[in-house]
Design a protein around this motif. Sequence first.
Motif, PDB file in Angstrom:
ATOM      1  N   ALA A 194       0.813  -1.216   0.000  1.00  3.88           N
ATOM      2  CA  ALA A 194       0.000   0.000   0.000  1.00  3.88           C
ATOM      3  C   ALA A 194       0.843   1.261   0.000  1.00  3.88           C
ATOM      4  N   LEU A 195       0.304   2.281  -0.621  1.00  5.15           N
ATOM      5  CA  LEU A 195       0.937   3.589  -0.609  1.00  5.15           C
ATOM      6  C   LEU A 195      -0.007   4.596   0.028  1.00  5.15           C
ATOM      7  N   PRO A 196       0.502   5.441   0.909  1.00  4.61           N
ATOM      8  CA  PRO A 196      -0.369   6.473   1.465  1.00  4.61           C
ATOM      9  C   PRO A 196      -0.676   7.512   0.396  1.00  4.61           C
ATOM     10  N   CYS A 197      -1.811   8.157   0.545  1.00  2.00           N
ATOM     11  CA  CYS A 197      -2.301   9.058  -0.486  1.00  2.00           C
ATOM     12  C   CYS A 197      -3.017  10.218   0.188  1.00  2.00           C
ATOM     13  N   ARG A 198      -2.363  11.392   0.181  1.00  2.00           N
ATOM     14  CA  ARG A 198      -2.979  12.569   0.817  1.00  2.00           C
ATOM     15  C   ARG A 198      -3.913  13.233  -0.169  1.00  2.00           C
ATOM     16  N   LEU A 199      -5.073  13.620   0.296  1.00  2.00           N
ATOM     17  CA  LEU A 199      -6.039  14.268  -0.578  1.00  2.00           C
ATOM     18  C   LEU A 199      -6.539  15.543   0.074  1.00  2.00           C
ATOM     19  N   PRO A 200      -5.900  16.673  -0.263  1.00  2.00           N
ATOM     20  CA  PRO A 200      -6.403  17.942   0.276  1.00  2.00           C
ATOM     21  C   PRO A 200      -7.816  18.190  -0.237  1.00  2.00           C
ATOM     22  N   LYS A 201      -8.584  18.908   0.532  1.00  2.00           N
ATOM     23  CA  LYS A 201      -9.969  19.230   0.166  1.00  2.00           C
ATOM     24  C   LYS A 201     -10.067  19.696  -1.289  1.00  2.00           C
ATOM     25  N   GLY A 202     -10.977  19.096  -2.022  1.00  2.00           N
ATOM     26  CA  GLY A 202     -11.188  19.487  -3.413  1.00  2.00           C
ATOM     27  C   GLY A 202     -10.438  18.636  -4.412  1.00  2.00           C
ATOM     28  N   HIS A 259      -9.016   8.544   6.724  1.00  2.00           N
ATOM     29  CA  HIS A 259      -9.424   9.723   7.479  1.00  2.00           C
ATOM     30  C   HIS A 259      -9.999  10.747   6.511  1.00  2.00           C
ATOM     31  N   GLY A 260     -11.088  11.388   6.881  1.00  2.00           N
ATOM     32  CA  GLY A 260     -11.673  12.419   6.037  1.00  2.00           C
ATOM     33  C   GLY A 260     -12.999  11.972   5.459  1.00  2.00           C
ATOM     34  N   ARG A 261     -13.316  12.509   4.289  1.00  2.00           N
ATOM     35  CA  ARG A 261     -14.622  12.221   3.691  1.00  2.00           C
ATOM     36  C   ARG A 261     -14.530  12.504   2.203  1.00  2.00           C
ATOM     37  N   LEU A 262     -14.962  11.576   1.376  1.00  2.00           N
ATOM     38  CA  LEU A 262     -14.937  11.806  -0.070  1.00  2.00           C
ATOM     39  C   LEU A 262     -16.346  11.842  -0.637  1.00  2.00           C
ATOM     40  N   ARG A 263     -16.493  12.625  -1.696  1.00  2.00           N
ATOM     41  CA  ARG A 263     -17.757  12.718  -2.422  1.00  2.00           C
ATOM     42  C   ARG A 263     -17.592  11.979  -3.746  1.00  2.00           C
ATOM     43  N   VAL A 264     -18.410  10.952  -3.966  1.00  2.00           N
ATOM     44  CA  VAL A 264     -18.333  10.215  -5.226  1.00  2.00           C
ATOM     45  C   VAL A 264     -19.482  10.647  -6.124  1.00  2.00           C
ATOM     46  N   THR A 265     -19.157  11.135  -7.308  1.00  2.00           N
ATOM     47  CA  THR A 265     -20.179  11.610  -8.233  1.00  2.00           C
ATOM     48  C   THR A 265     -20.082  10.871  -9.558  1.00  2.00           C
ATOM     49  N   ARG A 266     -21.128  10.994 -10.312  1.00  2.00           N
ATOM     50  CA  ARG A 266     -21.196  10.315 -11.597  1.00  2.00           C
ATOM     51  C   ARG A 266     -21.941  11.212 -12.577  1.00  2.00           C
ATOM     52  N   LEU A 267     -21.416  11.348 -13.762  1.00  2.00           N
ATOM     53  CA  LEU A 267     -22.026  12.190 -14.789  1.00  2.00           C
ATOM     54  C   LEU A 267     -22.691  11.315 -15.834  1.00  2.00           C
ATOM     55  N   ASN A 268     -23.818  11.775 -16.372  1.00  2.00           N
ATOM     56  CA  ASN A 268     -24.352  11.061 -17.533  1.00  2.00           C
ATOM     57  C   ASN A 268     -23.866  11.744 -18.811  1.00  2.00           C
ATOM     58  N   ALA A 269     -24.293  11.185 -19.939  1.00  2.00           N
ATOM     59  CA  ALA A 269     -23.785  11.674 -21.221  1.00  2.00           C
ATOM     60  C   ALA A 269     -24.109  13.147 -21.450  1.00  2.00           C
ATOM     61  N   GLN A 270     -25.191  13.620 -20.833  1.00  2.00           N
ATOM     62  CA  GLN A 270     -25.582  15.017 -21.033  1.00  2.00           C
ATOM     63  C   GLN A 270     -24.931  15.956 -20.018  1.00  2.00           C
ATOM     64  N   GLY A 271     -24.055  15.401 -19.177  1.00  2.00           N
ATOM     65  CA  GLY A 271     -23.364  16.249 -18.226  1.00  2.00           C
ATOM     66  C   GLY A 271     -24.128  16.515 -16.941  1.00  2.00           C
ATOM     67  N   ALA A 314     -14.056  15.856   0.225  1.00  2.00           N
ATOM     68  CA  ALA A 314     -14.959  16.896   0.724  1.00  2.00           C
ATOM     69  C   ALA A 314     -14.278  17.679   1.845  1.00  2.00           C
ATOM     70  N   VAL A 315     -13.343  17.024   2.513  1.00  2.00           N
ATOM     71  CA  VAL A 315     -12.466  17.672   3.495  1.00  2.00           C
ATOM     72  C   VAL A 315     -11.076  17.072   3.297  1.00  2.00           C
ATOM     73  N   ASP A 316     -10.069  17.654   3.899  1.00  2.00           N
ATOM     74  CA  ASP A 316      -8.728  17.075   3.804  1.00  2.00           C
ATOM     75  C   ASP A 316      -8.794  15.615   4.232  1.00  2.00           C
ATOM     76  N   SER A 317      -8.253  14.743   3.416  1.00  2.00           N
ATOM     77  CA  SER A 317      -8.426  13.313   3.659  1.00  2.00           C
ATOM     78  C   SER A 317      -7.122  12.558   3.452  1.00  2.00           C
ATOM     79  N   LEU A 318      -7.146  11.338   3.955  1.00  2.00           N
ATOM     80  CA  LEU A 318      -5.980  10.481   3.828  1.00  2.00           C
ATOM     81  C   LEU A 318      -6.443   9.073   3.484  1.00  2.00           C
ATOM     82  N   ALA A 319      -5.840   8.484   2.482  1.00  2.00           N
ATOM     83  CA  ALA A 319      -6.241   7.150   2.047  1.00  2.00           C
ATOM     84  C   ALA A 319      -5.007   6.280   1.855  1.00  2.00           C
ATOM     85  N   LEU A 320      -5.240   4.990   1.758  1.00  2.00           N
ATOM     86  CA  LEU A 320      -4.213   4.073   1.290  1.00  2.00           C
ATOM     87  C   LEU A 320      -4.591   3.639  -0.119  1.00  2.00           C
TER      88      LEU A 320
END
Lengths: 267, 267
Positions: free
Chosen positions: A66-74, A92-104, A136-142
């Motif tokens: 595993a590799l650590p992965c810092r994710l600043p907000k945004g 640690h933190g919180r992520l927002r998962v979104t999905r777009l359709n063909a029309q955006g 969505a906020v500063d986060s940390l993942a593996l």
Amino acid sequence: MGVSTRSRRAPLVQQVCSDRPLHKGGICAPTRKEDGLPQIDRSLIADAPAFAGLDAAALDDVLSHALPCRLPKGEAAFRQGEPAEKFFLLLHGRLRVTRLNAQGQQILVRFVNPDDLFGVAMAIQSPVYPGTAEAAVDSLALAWPNSAWAGMIARHPTLAVNTMRALGARLQDSQQRILDLSTQKVEQRIAGAVLRLARQAGRPSEAGVKIDFPLSRQDLAEMTASTLYTVSRTLSAWEAFGLVEAGRQSLTVRDAPGLQAIADAEG
Amino acid sequence: MGVSTRSRRAPLVQQVCSDRPLHKGGICAPTRKEDGLPQIDRSLIADAPAFAGLDAAALDDVLSHALPCRLPKGEAAFRQGEPAEKFFLLLHGRLRVTRLNAQGQQILVRFVNPDDLFGVAMAIQSPVYPGTAEAAVDSLALAWPNSAWAGMIARHPTLAVNTMRALGARLQDSQQRILDLSTQKVEQRIAGAVLRLARQAGRPSEAGVKIDFPLSRQDLAEMTASTLYTVSRTLSAWEAFGLVEAGRQSLTVRDAPGLQAIADAEG
DNA sequence: CGTACCCTTGATATTCATCAAGCATTGTGG
DNA sequence: CCACAATGCTTGATGAATATCAAGGGTACG
């Protein structure tokens, strides 16, 4: 009816809140011990359901890839359509998962909470990420390279079973959401979404249970197949009835049973 | 606009079908060889993706725990809320999986096609079936007791991986459906549902691709979060434009690209 | 101190569900 | 074999839910 209001919106609040005694609290997410500066250590992932049932040696083996992965907000861990080369565990933190359709047009698929796996495109044989995950906020993942997956499940078959369960739970959630979208009115869906968020990311505060990350009207609209205008009107009505306290990108649930009654009302 | 009609319904058909040359066919499901009287034999399940990668001995082992299960049209393999004691593989026929909410409103979750697993509640740690599966036509399935599962995946770890993929695919489908429900108009959703059915259960016929089992307006409504009235009007409009041929519980796609254009149109 | 972002609220438009009535086809019991 | 009930379908009229458009207010942040 018992209550008279001039508020144009809020049929269900009115119906449900008339003649019902006020009631406090009810939701309380388990408080999570704050890590200081995280170092890669077995204890970081030992509590994650994805790694349940693995012994210390197995955890070390898993961590070694595993590799650590810092994710600043945004910042995005990955974007929709990119080749899926890694999968992740949120520490640690919180992520927002979104999905777009063909029309955006965009929907908000889910929020990723600590200890959740995300970006597991390879589990579903998809060569690309089907959505975008951004902090969505500063986060940390593996992060693990997909190439490590096959070896990991071969050495630790429990992993496949755990992942299967995680996918199963998400499938359940998705089907429930389809049911809600198909059978409930907007106000009920918003109530359901807010309650779920409070359960998953609520922190007790003076006024009630506050949702622990910035959440806009637009976010709630994208979660409930509605519009930011309708969400705004709905929250205003709820606030007038003392169900919630709504601010700029902030939301506090003051009366969870009241919201539940709205969510459960006959359409 | 190019075409003038008095039909009140059909904004998208009109838009999309004006000045577009007619186009035939396009969808063709692989024809499936008809089994006569099935006996329990390795070849019955060898083609199912769930058992891909298992050798003959493994297939025999798996089969040794299976029981055949005849499901005459209308009969349920299981009902929502019943304790989940078995899981199934459909050999022949077609099942309708539905789900009720607390208020008794129903949606159609999916149709189960031959070689699909269904009733895998134990994969998602659910003690009860979250929906009802009933035969849309006379059907035949294999059933395994849940108790056999643990041993099966222990002896054949590929099974866990395969099941994970199947769940992943269904998760993908569900999320796509959520996206569609959230961003598309009813007519587009109906078009999408019909195209999917034609792909999964279409049999070529003189007039086009006919959906191979009885499908009512109500079924389509429950698949698309609509009503039988709206579906009826929509199909009537499409029929007037030559896109489909609609009958009592029967539907033939005459112009798949035309339907696709409706599904893909900007809201 | 201004500008971008988020939010609110009113007015209007649109989609689609709902209600109502009746037709057609299938299947069934006399 | 026929009457008739049950089921599935169609179509018009109406209304409700909610999106859309428009305008402006407050607040954080550069």
